[in-house]
Design an enzyme around this catalytic site. Structure first.
Site, PDB file in Angstrom:
ATOM      1  N   ASP A 182       0.536  -1.230  -0.015  1.00  0.00           N
ATOM      2  CA  ASP A 182       0.261  -0.027   0.239  1.00  0.00           C
ATOM      3  C   ASP A 182       0.849   1.262   0.025  1.00  0.00           C
ATOM      4  OD1 ASP A 182      -2.186   1.914   0.690  1.00  0.00           O
ATOM      5  OD2 ASP A 182      -3.340   0.128   0.779  1.00  0.00           O
ATOM      6  N   HIS A 241      -4.014   6.091   2.926  1.00  0.00           N
ATOM      7  CA  HIS A 241      -4.493   4.969   2.866  1.00  0.00           C
ATOM      8  C   HIS A 241      -4.193   3.761   3.307  1.00  0.00           C
ATOM      9  CE1 HIS A 241      -5.718   1.823  -0.269  1.00  0.00           C
ATOM     10  NE2 HIS A 241      -6.603   2.905  -0.617  1.00  0.00           N
ATOM     11  N   SER A 569     -11.445  -0.408  -1.394  1.00  0.00           N
ATOM     12  CA  SER A 569      -9.344  -0.358  -0.699  1.00  0.00           C
ATOM     13  C   SER A 569     -10.413  -0.569   0.951  1.00  0.00           C
ATOM     14  CB  SER A 569      -9.196   0.811  -0.806  1.00  0.00           C
ATOM     15  OG  SER A 569      -9.057   1.183  -1.707  1.00  0.00           O
TER      16      SER A 569
END
Ligand SMILES: *[C@@H]1O[C@H](CO)[C@@H](O)[C@H](O)[C@H]1NC(C)=O
Ligand SMILES: *[C@@H]1O[C@H](CO)[C@@H](O)[C@H](O)[C@H]1NC(C)=O
Ligand SMILES: *[C@@H]1O[C@H](CO)[C@@H](O)[C@H](O)[C@H]1NC(C)=O
Ligand SMILES: *[C@@H]1O[C@H](CO)[C@@H](O)[C@H](O)[C@H]1NC(C)=O
Length: 788
Positions: A182, A241, A569
């Site tokens: 990620d 994220h 996600s």
């Protein structure tokens, strides 16, 4: 009618088209987690054993990914001892020479686990020249791929119900290692404290590369970064994220977590005792979106496999990439051969069919759904109607009086005014007004700032029809409310009809038990896949709307350490965490067996007992929207029977689908002669779902499945079929009698047209379900029949 961009009445066709295209992206920009946080890249020591490039930047020579055969025992590259050094020498033998004119090394990454091949700097002529070399398979230039809770453990019934035992039975995932590919991690976040955490298992091979400081602990056991175009990349997460995703999968317990006071509770990931190993392959780009190339993503997965992770958590991808060029598909195939479980997001391309990522059958592909929690901020219209919306920023001192409304798009009619771009809305007098904007093309922080700078007091986000019923509880920089399409339409109607339109915003805080949850989020990508031969994707859906999880930067006026994000996600790490729990309960199970358990126990009814809906149009979700259904971790811990798959089953599938040795070799990384293996049609793969096509020259299709008994030694299963409309489904045998554990039994399913009805139109898809019922276990598979 608000934003009816498909209406063809407009004379200004070009403008309508532009707006329609922009509207396509409404969710991508607002909800989809690409938040821009430019921060300088910190320096760290050179970290990676496989970053051969030494991080030399500035090369304009493109990087190619090159697939080659393994060196043979005779002839070119011959060497019986396949040491890594020999493999590197073999790779180097494909290059014209070792360095570019600038002196930079050509070799960028030498792979061993994910592919037989390497990434190297080459001109297109040089890449072409390699094609004539013995042992060459394929070369292509690298490509960019994109980054696609307090409450969810309770919603998933892991917590708070004494009769549920998965958290206990699995020691909350202790000992499992989740490798997160990620945007990196905020290693200082409280979610990654290691209170109560055991040390990593002895098989752990990874390291923690943070420059001079080693800041890993027993929760965060490894961190590395992969970016060949950057000098000494650092695994710190300056996006957010990766931190959010990692904490959803395996964050430790943090008391009093909230977003500006909303959704208050004890936060934890799905597997709060699992370890996290971070592989940063996505970096914030100049446009604010996090992305990484396939060369880097392959390197990250390569390292994760060498480090001996148990699960690959991948909330990234690109839609409609052929499996043999897709780094997530290729890396995942290498991982399952080592027993590592790959979980990946289906992408956030919204309601348009067939724009999906990570659709290989050996990946568990996850779509996003809502939970029954809303952070309600209502819009009270001047005419007395109340429209319920969402927002996390709910200041108690915001006046509840009616204020004038302004809808810049109605005043200006320009594309930029839709998303409330500053250059547009500053043309209006917005002093003391509540401003209406579409959640599109810039991020919500910027949009909120624009409204503030223009004198607006609050912002109402209105959905176009493409954004449907999904709303976001974003922590806006000013008081706000996000309305669904139905409510947005009413507001628009009121605005157009009323001479001096006004509204107030009323805050209701965090509410639970909201109707029609779970529902498929409008942004969640849908099947059918165009690149896997018709295997149904997504496999399952999981919570992915307004997920509270760790955030690297302070959020809102009170500086919360948590933030709400939405996206597939956010759905994927829920499943990765559950996989960690199941692996602890069943350490000997293959990735396919665990995946089967998750799929066959998923549910398809919402909390009211109605079919799970799709927030796009509010109707019942199809199999291509919800897959097998919503994950049910407690049920997945007791699946009864499972559909097993081995590496060679996928080789049979790949040979049947591609009929090309080189494409299959690019994925399986081993010699193969498809003429000699048993090639099968995709629908014959022993998958826990049925995607078949009938019509034309194929009036009927018969498929075979084999199931393994993992429930009770002596058990009898009876088949229960919900036939797709117009389709006869015949199952033989209709009863499976197991006498021992581990016993395997096969059955056949024949799909044919039902007589007496008009034949369905070509292209139509009808859903059904096939279940095996033992009285104790209910093992379900979705059916999708496409008429051709
Ligand atoms: C084969 O491997 C050995 C041992 O690593 C090495 O000394 C030799 O040079 C290799 N031969 C070739 C042709 O690469
Ligand atoms: C390698 O090849 C390139 C051109 O193909 C050339 O510019 C470079 O000087 C060569 N390097 C060496 C060390 O010969
Ligand atoms: C939209 O929001 C309203 C609340 O204002 C709610 O009553 C309605 O059910 C929602 N519609 C959809 C399609 O989600
Ligand atoms: C307010 O206006 C909307 C939009 O025209 C309408 O649907 C609604 O019924 C009105 N409310 C009242 C109480 O009249």
């Amino acid at each position: 009618m608000l934003c009816d961009y498909e209406a063809s009445s407009s004379a200004d066709h070009n403008f309508t088209m532009a707006v329609a295209i922009l509207n396509l992206f409404i969710f991508l920009f607002q909800i989809l987690t690409f938040l821009s946080h430019p921060a300088p890249l910190a320096r760290a020591q050179l970290f990676s054993i496989i970053n051969e490039g030494g991080g030399i930047d500035a090369s304009k020579t493109p990087v190619y990914i090159v697939h080659v055969d393994k060196p043979r025992s005779r002839g070119r590259g011959a060497n019986r001892s396949l040491s890594f050094q020999n493999l590197k020498n073999w790779y180097l033998s494909f290059l014209p020479n070792a360095t570019l004119a600038s002196g930079e090394p050509r070799m960028v990454y030498t792979y061993r686990e994910v592919i037989t091949g390497f990434a190297a700097r080459l001109s297109s002529d040089e890449a072409e020249a390699m094609e004539s070399l013995d042992g060459f398979i394929a070369a292509y230039p690298e490509k960019e791929y994109y980054a696609s809770t307090t409450y969810t453990p309770t919603f998933l019934t892991l917590k708070g119900n004494p009769s549920n035992t998965l958290w206990q039975d699995s020691s909350k995932g202790a000992g499992q290692i989740i490798g997160v590919i990620d945007t990196g991690i905020d290693n200082n976040h409280p979610s990654f404290n290691d209170k109560g955490m055991p040390p990593p298992p002895s098989k752990w091979n990874g390291k923690c590369y943070w420059g001079n400081k080693r800041t890993c602990n027993n929760k965060l056991i490894g961190a590395a970064a992969f970016r060949h175009s950057v000098v000494n990349p650092n695994p710190y997460d300056n996006d957010g994220h990766g931190t959010h995703v990692a904490s959803t999968a395996a964050g430790n317990f943090v008391d009093k977590a909230n977003v500006i006071g909303q959704a208050q509770g004890t936060a934890s990931g799905m597997a709060p005792r699992a370890h996290l190993a971070i592989y940063k392959a996505l970096f914030v780009g100049p446009n604010g979106h996090s992305a990484g190339t396939d060369a880097d993503i392959l390197a990250a997965i390569e390292q994760a496999i060498r480090d001996n992770v148990d699960i690959l958590q991948m909330s990234l991808g690109l839609s409609n990439v052929e499996l043999f060029k897709n780094p997530v598909a290729i890396g995942s195939f290498a991982s399952i051969k080592k027993g590592i479980f790959p979980c990946a997001a289906i992408a956030n391309e919204g309601a348009s069919a067939s724009k999906l990522a990570n659709d290989a059958p050996w990946i568990l592909t996850v779509g996003a759904s809502t939970v029954d929690r809303r952070i309600t901020a209502s819009v009270l219209l001047g005419n007395g109607s109340e429209l319920a919306g969402e927002s996390a920023n709910q200041p108690s001192n915001f006046p509840s009086t009616q204020q004038p409304l302004s809808f810049p798009f109605h005043e200006l009619g320009t594309v930029g005014s839709l998303g409330c771009h500053l250059s547009e809305i500053k043309k209006l007098n917005l002093q003391g007004k509540i401003v209406l904007c579409f959640p599109m093309d810039i991020d919500d922080d910027e949009r909120g700032d624009n409204v503030k700078k223009s004198g607006g007091t609050a912002m109402i986000l209105v959905n176009g029809w493409r954004s449907g019923g999904t709303t976001s509880a974003f922590a806006h920089v000013l008081p706000a409310s996000h309305l669904n399409f139905t409510s947005s339409n009413l507001l628009d109607e009121y605005y157009t009809k009323t001479k001096k339109p006004t509204a107030a915003i009323k805050f209701h805080g965090t509410q639970f038990g909201m109707n029609s949850a779970p529902a498929v989020a409008v942004f969640s990508s849908r099947g059918p896949s165009l690149t896997n031969g018709g295997i149904i994707k997504p496999d399952v859906i999981a919570p992915g709307v307004n997920i509270l999880a760790a955030w690297p930067k302070p959020v809102g006026p009170t500086g919360s350490h948590f933030n709400f994000l939405s996206g597939t996600s956010m759905a994927t790490p829920h499943v990765s965490g559950v996989v960690a729990l199941l692996r602890n309960k069943y350490p000997s199970w293959s990735p396919a067996a665990i995946k089967s358990a998750i799929m066959t126990t998923a549910y398809i009814l919402d909390r009211q007992g109605n079919p799970i809906t799709d927030e796009y149009e509010g109707d019942a979700a199809t199999v291509f929207e919800r897959g097998a259904g919503h994950i049910n971790p407690e049920a997945a811990a007791n699946p009864g029977i499972i559909y097993e798959l081995h590496d060679y089953d996928y080789v049979h599938y790949l040979c049947g689908y591609y009929k090309s040795n080189s494409r299959v070799k690019m994925i399986i990384k081993a010699p193969v002669d498809c003429a000699k293996v048993k090639a099968i049609a995709p629908e014959q793969l022993n998958y826990p779902s049925f995607g078949v096509s009938i019509g034309g020259n194929t009036p009927e299709v018969t498929v075979t499945r084999k199931v393994t008994n993992v429930g009770d030694a002596g058990s009898i299963y009876k088949v229960v079929v919900k036939e797709p409309e117009g389709v006869r489904v015949e199952v033989s045998p209709a009863m499976l009698k197991f006498s021992q554990l581990g016993e395997e039994m096969s059955y056949e399913v024949k799909f044919s047209f039902k007589g007496g009805l008009p034949k369905p139109v070509a292209g139509e898809v009808k859903d059904g379900q096939l279940s095996w019922d033992s009285g104790k276990y209910y093992v379900s598979s979705p059916i999708a029949v496409t008429f051709i």
